[in-house]
Design a protein around this motif. Structure first.
Motif, PDB file in Angstrom:
ATOM      1  N   GLN A 158       0.932  -1.105   0.028  1.00 29.15           N
ATOM      2  CA  GLN A 158      -0.058  -0.193   0.122  1.00 29.15           C
ATOM      3  C   GLN A 158       0.902   1.289  -0.127  1.00 29.15           C
ATOM      4  N   ASP A 159       1.944   1.213   0.543  1.00 29.64           N
ATOM      5  CA  ASP A 159       2.916   2.235   0.416  1.00 29.64           C
ATOM      6  C   ASP A 159       3.445   2.570  -0.823  1.00 29.64           C
ATOM      7  N   ILE A 160       3.453   1.642  -1.454  1.00 24.15           N
ATOM      8  CA  ILE A 160       3.792   1.664  -2.994  1.00 24.15           C
ATOM      9  C   ILE A 160       2.768   2.280  -4.081  1.00 24.15           C
ATOM     10  N   CYS A 161       1.671   1.551  -3.863  1.00 25.43           N
ATOM     11  CA  CYS A 161       0.613   1.820  -4.987  1.00 25.43           C
ATOM     12  C   CYS A 161      -0.724   2.375  -4.429  1.00 25.43           C
ATOM     13  N   ASN A 229       3.636   2.446  -9.454  1.00 25.14           N
ATOM     14  CA  ASN A 229       4.204   3.201  -8.138  1.00 25.14           C
ATOM     15  C   ASN A 229       3.490   4.513  -8.096  1.00 25.14           C
ATOM     16  N   LEU A 230       2.656   4.951  -7.126  1.00 29.36           N
ATOM     17  CA  LEU A 230       2.086   6.240  -7.118  1.00 29.36           C
ATOM     18  C   LEU A 230       2.866   7.250  -6.998  1.00 29.36           C
ATOM     19  N   HIS A 231       4.098   7.162  -6.462  1.00 28.44           N
ATOM     20  CA  HIS A 231       5.000   8.291  -6.521  1.00 28.44           C
ATOM     21  C   HIS A 231       5.634   8.649  -7.995  1.00 28.44           C
ATOM     22  N   THR A 232       5.774   7.580  -8.519  1.00 28.07           N
ATOM     23  CA  THR A 232       6.573   7.851 -10.121  1.00 28.07           C
ATOM     24  C   THR A 232       5.751   7.622 -11.155  1.00 28.07           C
ATOM     25  N   LEU A 233       4.440   7.080 -10.969  1.00 25.81           N
ATOM     26  CA  LEU A 233       3.486   6.743 -12.127  1.00 25.81           C
ATOM     27  C   LEU A 233       4.061   6.029 -13.116  1.00 25.81           C
ATOM     28  N   GLU A 234       4.954   4.941 -12.629  1.00 28.62           N
ATOM     29  CA  GLU A 234       5.478   3.936 -13.558  1.00 28.62           C
ATOM     30  C   GLU A 234       5.009   2.539 -12.811  1.00 28.62           C
ATOM     31  N   TYR A 235       5.218   1.531 -13.700  1.00 28.67           N
ATOM     32  CA  TYR A 235       4.997   0.349 -13.157  1.00 28.67           C
ATOM     33  C   TYR A 235       6.000  -0.149 -12.133  1.00 28.67           C
ATOM     34  N   SER A 236       5.518  -0.880 -11.220  1.00 36.04           N
ATOM     35  CA  SER A 236       6.678  -1.274 -10.039  1.00 36.04           C
ATOM     36  C   SER A 236       7.190  -2.560 -10.095  1.00 36.04           C
TER      37      SER A 236
END
Length: 547
Positions: A158-161, A229-236
């Motif tokens: 959840q901290d990532i997405c 990844n919500l911070h980068t808006l790229e696939y994690s």
């Protein structure tokens, strides 16, 4: 179907002392003759609306499409029928538009908004879906959710997405398909498996399918999959690894901003062939844009099949510690940074009304539910926890099921009808309380839209339960309007948010609380007790049926 222009909007005169933005008269005249098409693909119906540059819908068409419920808790849709419904709505609305003397040459662009999280898989080589779309309220993945919550690394997701492990996001639906549909695994192993939410599927098909092979999504829809990844808006890579997905074998859509003059392609066939698609965003983000929620602290609540409250938190994501979701609110691209939101998601809202209509047969249509509820003065002590898909925010109780408490010999149809509407209002109250804890800010007024807001009784009940005014616009198609706005920005119909300041601001209705705080608190306390009693109704192996 057509809608009329409100004279107050067409001939707007604003007092200079109000300091409201006043659009130059020549610009207003031009905007009245510039049009934007908006595809609004929802959970149970599809519509196409054509807005002028003043944000007024001038033509529209809507059709419902089939929902499939093969087992309890399962909800599927036919991917092909969804595409066909979009084309039908485009053709019919455009026909009405041209019959009014307008030209399709004046339609500057097309925007798309759609239901989120609903997952579709198809074969790269054939362009054909491998299974029905698994709709966002579907709960077949409950056992998988419990399994994955015990897996190493689950606590970091959840901290990532921004999303919790639950039956809601697309990732869990994909996991189920891998485990239960042999053709999906076979196509994945061959490196031909294409994944997408509804927006991606529509863009792929509207652009001609495998001929153009456009495979794209916007950042609002992508943020609902769990893969981003919500911070980068790229696939994690971490999240993909957690779900045991090899990015070399699964074809994930390219992520772009919501507003782009080129990325989304153009319509390949039909009346609007060649028209550029320049905007795309998830339905709840579109509603926030349509409500002009461009400043941190602004919020809206949309009462559709489900109910979704978005709260603008600005340019940095806020990770909730009180049961809410972190998500992308909108991303206009260019020099503008992405804007994030806290979201409270209620799985069942308008679908509870449909249940009362279709299953309980209390009334013949959804628009009569308020009349039924108005036959009694209150809920008579009846509380309906509408947990048809478990309970979403802020509870996240996957093993809850729909339960009605407080039934006595006194209970009438009106009490249950009223309790069904109140369920959404109580859950909205729970979400607002959680948002206040996460943000440190208490809303002073709630902007609303969606089908259930047509009911004055429901909106007054909402104001009574949350103890703040409820603000309802006269034009409730704010989701479609939001898609039109992001599309319009890409082609310079508008260039600054300030230009939108007066859109849909005329003739709004304000519902003020009419009961005491003590009475409101007492009702909510009973609701909370009912929620606690609805837990634990599902067996631990639910969701393990094979296909």
């Amino acid at each position: 179907m057509t809608t009329s222009t409100h004279p107050a909007q067409a001939e707007r005169k604003i007092d200079a002392e109000s300091q409201d933005y006043q659009m130059p008269q020549q610009d207003e005249g031009k905007l009245k003759n510039w049009y934007i098409g908006s595809i609004d693909q929802g959970t149970t119906s599809t519509r196409f609306l054509i807005f002028n540059g003043l944000g007024v819908p001038v033509a529209s068409h809507q059709i419902e499409f089939k929902q499939m419920y093969p087992h309890s808790g399962w909800m599927e849709q036919d991917p092909r029928e969804i595409v066909e419904s979009v084309y039908t709505c485009i053709e019919e609305a455009t026909k009405s538009f041209t019959e009014m003397g307008n030209s399709t040459d004046d339609i500057k662009a097309i925007g798309i908004t759609s239901q989120r999280e609903t997952a579709i898989l198809w074969d790269h080589d054939t362009g054909e879906p491998l299974y029905n779309a698994i709709a966002w309220p579907d709960t077949r993945t409950q056992a998988i959710v419990r399994e994955l919550k015990a897996k190493n690394g689950a606590d970091k997701l959840q901290d990532i997405c921004g999303l919790p492990l639950s039956t809601y996001p697309s990732a869990l639906k994909l996991t189920w398909l891998f485990r239960n549909v042999g053709e999906v695994r076979k196509t994945y192993d061959a490196g031909r498996l294409m994944f997408g939410t509804i927006d991606t599927w529509l863009l792929y098909n509207l652009n001609g399918g495998k001929e153009r092979n456009l495979h794209i999504t916007d950042s609002t829809n992508a943020s609902r999959t769990m893969f981003v990844n919500l911070h980068t808006l790229e696939y994690s890579p971490e999240v993909l690894d957690f779900f045991e997905l090899d990015p070399k074998k699964i074809i994930l859509p390219k992520i772009v901003p919501c507003s782009d003059a080129e990325a989304f392609g153009s319509i390949a066939t039909g009346t609007l062939k060649g028209k550029k698609i320049t905007g795309c965003l998830g339905d709840q983000s579109a509603a926030l844009v349509g409500q002009l929620g461009f400043e941190p602290g602004m919020a809206k609540n949309t009462y559709g099949t489900g109910c979704f409250l978005l709260y603008n938190v600005g340019e940095k994501p806020v990770m909730s510690t009180h049961g809410l979701l972190a998500t992308v609110a909108y991303n206009f691209g260019g020099k503008r940074k992405p804007v994030y939101a806290l979201e409270g998601s209620i799985a069942v809202a308008g679908s509870a009304v449909k249940y009362v209509v279709n299953n309980l047969k209390f009334v013949e249509s959804s628009d009569k539910i308020s009349d039924c509820a108005a036959t009694v003065k209150d809920n008579g002590g009846c509380y309906f926890v509408t947990a048809f898909s478990g309970l979403f925010a802020p509870y996240w109780i996957d093993d809850a099921q729909g339960t009605i408490f407080g039934i006595t010999q006194y209970t009438r149809q009106g009490h249950i009808a009223r309790a069904a509407m109140e369920a959404t209002c109580f859950q909205t109250k729970a979400i607002l309380d959680a948002m206040e804890k996460d943000s440190g800010h208490k809303l002073t007024q709630l902007a609303v839209d969606g089908g259930m807001t047509d009911s004055d009784l429901c909106m007054q009940t909402q104001a009574d339960i949350i103890s703040i005014p409820v603000d309802r616009p006269i034009m409730r198609e704010t989701t479609a309007l939001g898609a039109a706005i992001v599309a319009g920005f890409a082609v310079d119909v508008w260039t600054e948010f300030e230009e939108l300041k007066e859109i849909n601001k005329e003739d709004r209705t304000i519902f003020k609380p009419q009961i005491s705080q003590e009475d409101s608190d007492k009702m909510y306390s009973r609701w909370t007790k009912a929620v606690e009693m609805s837990k634990g109704w599902l067996d631990s192996d639910t969701g393990n049926r094979s296909q």
